[in-house]
Design an enzyme around this catalytic site. Structure first.
Site, PDB file in Angstrom:
ATOM      1  N   GLU A   4      67.294  48.933  37.453  1.00 24.42           N
ATOM      2  CA  GLU A   4      68.187  48.021  38.783  1.00 24.42           C
ATOM      3  C   GLU A   4      69.732  48.692  38.610  1.00 24.42           C
ATOM      4  O   GLU A   4      70.529  48.145  39.282  1.00 24.42           O
ATOM      5  CB  GLU A   4      68.079  46.629  38.835  1.00 24.42           C
ATOM      6  CG  GLU A   4      68.332  45.990  39.475  1.00 24.42           C
ATOM      7  CD  GLU A   4      68.246  46.595  40.704  1.00 24.42           C
ATOM      8  OE1 GLU A   4      68.902  47.030  41.374  1.00 24.42           O
ATOM      9  OE2 GLU A   4      67.194  46.557  40.906  1.00 24.42           O
ATOM     10  N   ASP A  57      72.175  50.406  41.765  1.00 23.20           N
ATOM     11  CA  ASP A  57      73.609  49.774  41.856  1.00 23.20           C
ATOM     12  C   ASP A  57      74.871  50.202  41.593  1.00 23.20           C
ATOM     13  O   ASP A  57      75.066  49.993  42.972  1.00 23.20           O
ATOM     14  CB  ASP A  57      73.087  48.269  41.424  1.00 23.20           C
ATOM     15  CG  ASP A  57      71.997  47.218  41.592  1.00 23.20           C
ATOM     16  OD1 ASP A  57      71.585  47.937  42.860  1.00 23.20           O
ATOM     17  OD2 ASP A  57      71.841  46.771  41.571  1.00 23.20           O
ATOM     18  N   SER A  82      66.429  47.099  46.819  1.00 26.03           N
ATOM     19  CA  SER A  82      67.450  46.840  45.808  1.00 26.03           C
ATOM     20  C   SER A  82      68.576  48.096  46.588  1.00 26.03           C
ATOM     21  O   SER A  82      69.271  47.773  45.921  1.00 26.03           O
ATOM     22  CB  SER A  82      66.558  47.624  44.038  1.00 26.03           C
ATOM     23  OG  SER A  82      66.334  46.583  43.195  1.00 26.03           O
TER      24      SER A  82
END
Length: 485
Positions: A206, A210, A401
């Site tokens: 994650e 990002d 995400s």
């Protein structure tokens, strides 16, 4: 969490400066002093007291907490939203506050410190997919505005676990031919740190997803990564620290969440208030809408993910994208079934229908007219996912995400071109239909895509240059109206 001096609606009040937010909508100074005094008198150490975000952070013993708040705390083991069994404090008994603080305190978080949220991503081995895209390619497909790169903008990222190594970022950005690695700074919140686990399928995935999406698409922006504990209190503190930072960020990307039904009412309200602060300060908070279709992992019925369901969040849904170069051959709602994931979306049971969605055709929820999720969309299917580098390995990652940082980077580039932040962007985005390519095929379980807004992909995917033109027109119109007034 303390009560506001006055109600705050960023849509009607508009953008406010940090000092103005504190003076008009923060905690009353006497109330803040009273909370600090009472907590110290009860044996707690006051770690932080901030009037603008209306938070007082305290530390004490279990006995102190039980006595002050009328609860019993025990150690238990339970499954976290992300899957693993964890040990945490669990409270029983009705939560109460000292009589001196009645009417002042609106929430007490952190007594139950179970993991609160899960990252909304899905990883696929790079060799297992036939279609994947670098963020650069997606920026071209979605026609991000030419001549923009995030210069002068700050983007915050909220992370509730995992970490990154600079060597991964340097190698990844170099592989894409970027002139220099973007400026990425880790910020510790509530003693959480940037600690890579070394597991590409864990929270590191994650974090690096990002950063790599934002860093590629807005390479000249300053990127601040806020690491906080995965608790309701940690989540709140991360958003508050990011929103109230100096300089004020243009966008904050959040790719963590959980069904709004799995939040306590006070925790949900407190985090929503923090997102409202962000919007009022001119920050656009982009939030993943979830990866588990219209059920959002609940056993029955339809459910939406929070904090995506907050009206102060720009909720980001997902698509399956097939393209050659910049030519899109197919883009549909992402839905690979119960095991493969699907975009979140539906109607909130916790938040009412915002004014900017009144003509969007949001279905009526069983509880009445609720906020529709998502607002916007982008590629999220791991089978047509993002080519990234995680813990030294090339991976393909999907999930909503990936859409939250994609939109955070786009918001930063739009703000750069417009010369001003978008803040609560939804009212302007819903009025800028020409800036989107509508997604009309597919479903996320209970909901079907169709013309215009729908509970699968919202308004659709961006046509960046067209979106900039539409927003520029509304900005010019608003300026003319203000001058005439």
């Amino acid at each position: 969490m303390l009560r506001r001096r006055a109600p705050l609606d960023p849509e009607t009040i508009g953008r406010v400066e940090p000092g103005e937010l504190d003076r008009r909508f923060g905690a009353e100074p006497t109330a803040l002093e009273n909370v600090v005094s009472v907590m110290r008198g009860l044996g707690f150490t006051v770690l932080e007291a901030d009037g603008a975000s209306r938070r007082v952070r305290i530390r004490g013993t279990v006995a102190d907490a039980e006595r002050a708040f009328g609860v019993e705390l025990t150690r238990v083991r339970s499954a976290s939203p992300a899957g693993p069994v964890v040990e945490h404090w669990y409270r029983t008994g009705g939560l109460s506050i000292p009589a001196e603080l009645d009417g002042v305190v609106t929430a007490v978080l952190g007594l139950d410190n179970r993991p609160q949220a899960r990252p909304q991503f899905r990883t696929v081995p790079a060799q297992a997919v036939s279609v994947s895209y670098t963020p650069l390619q997606l920026g071209e497909i979605y026609d991000f505005p030419m001549g923009t790169d995030g210069t002068g903008q700050t983007i915050g990222i909220v992370e509730l676990g995992g970490g990154f190594a600079q060597s991964d970022l340097t190698a990844y950005f170099s592989s894409l031919g970027l002139d220099a690695s973007p400026r990425v700074t880790a910020v510790s919140v509530d003693n959480a740190k940037n600690v890579p686990y070394g597991d590409p399928n864990g929270a590191d995935g994650e974090v690096l997803l990002d950063i790599e999406v934002i860093g590629t698409l807005a390479p000249k922006a300053d990127i601040l990564v806020y690491f906080a504990p995965n608790t309701d209190a940690g989540f709140l503190d991360a958003v508050a620290h990011a929103a109230h930072a100096t300089p004020t960020p243009t966008a904050i990307s959040v790719s963590w969440g959980q069904s709004e039904d799995q939040w306590t009412a006070q925790a949900r309200s407190a985090l929503d208030e923090a997102l409202t602060d962000a919007a009022a300060l001119g920050v656009t908070v982009t939030v993943a809408a979830g990866d588990d279709g219209s059920t959002d992992r609940e056993k029955s019925g339809t459910h939406v993910d929070f904090p995506a369901s907050s009206p102060s969040a720009l909720a980001c849904g997902g698509t399956t994208l097939e393209a050659v170069g910049t030519t899109v051959s197919s883009e549909t709602v992402w839905n690979n079934g119960s095991q493969g994931g699907a975009t979140g979306g539906g109607v909130s049971d916790a938040f009412p229908l915002p004014t900017w969605q009144k003509t969007a055709g949001v279905p009526v929820a069983p509880s009445g007219g609720g906020r529709g999720v998502p607002d916007v969309a982008g590629d999220a299917d791991p089978q047509t996912g993002y080519l990234v580098r995680i813990d030294g390995k090339t991976s393909v990652i999907g999930g909503t995400s990936a859409v939250a940082p994609l939109w955070a980077a786009l918001i930063a580039r739009l703000a750069q071109a417009l010369g001003a932040p978008l803040g609560l962007a939804q009212p302007r985005l819903y009025a800028a239909a020409t800036g989107f390519r509508d997604i009309t095929v597919g479903n996320n379980g209970a909901y079907q895509a169709g013309r215009g807004w729908d509970p699968c992909t919202g308004l659709g995917v961006p046509r960046g240059q067209a979106l900039l033109s539409a927003l520029s027109s509304t900005t010019a119109s608003e300026a003319a109206d203000n001058q005439a007034g």
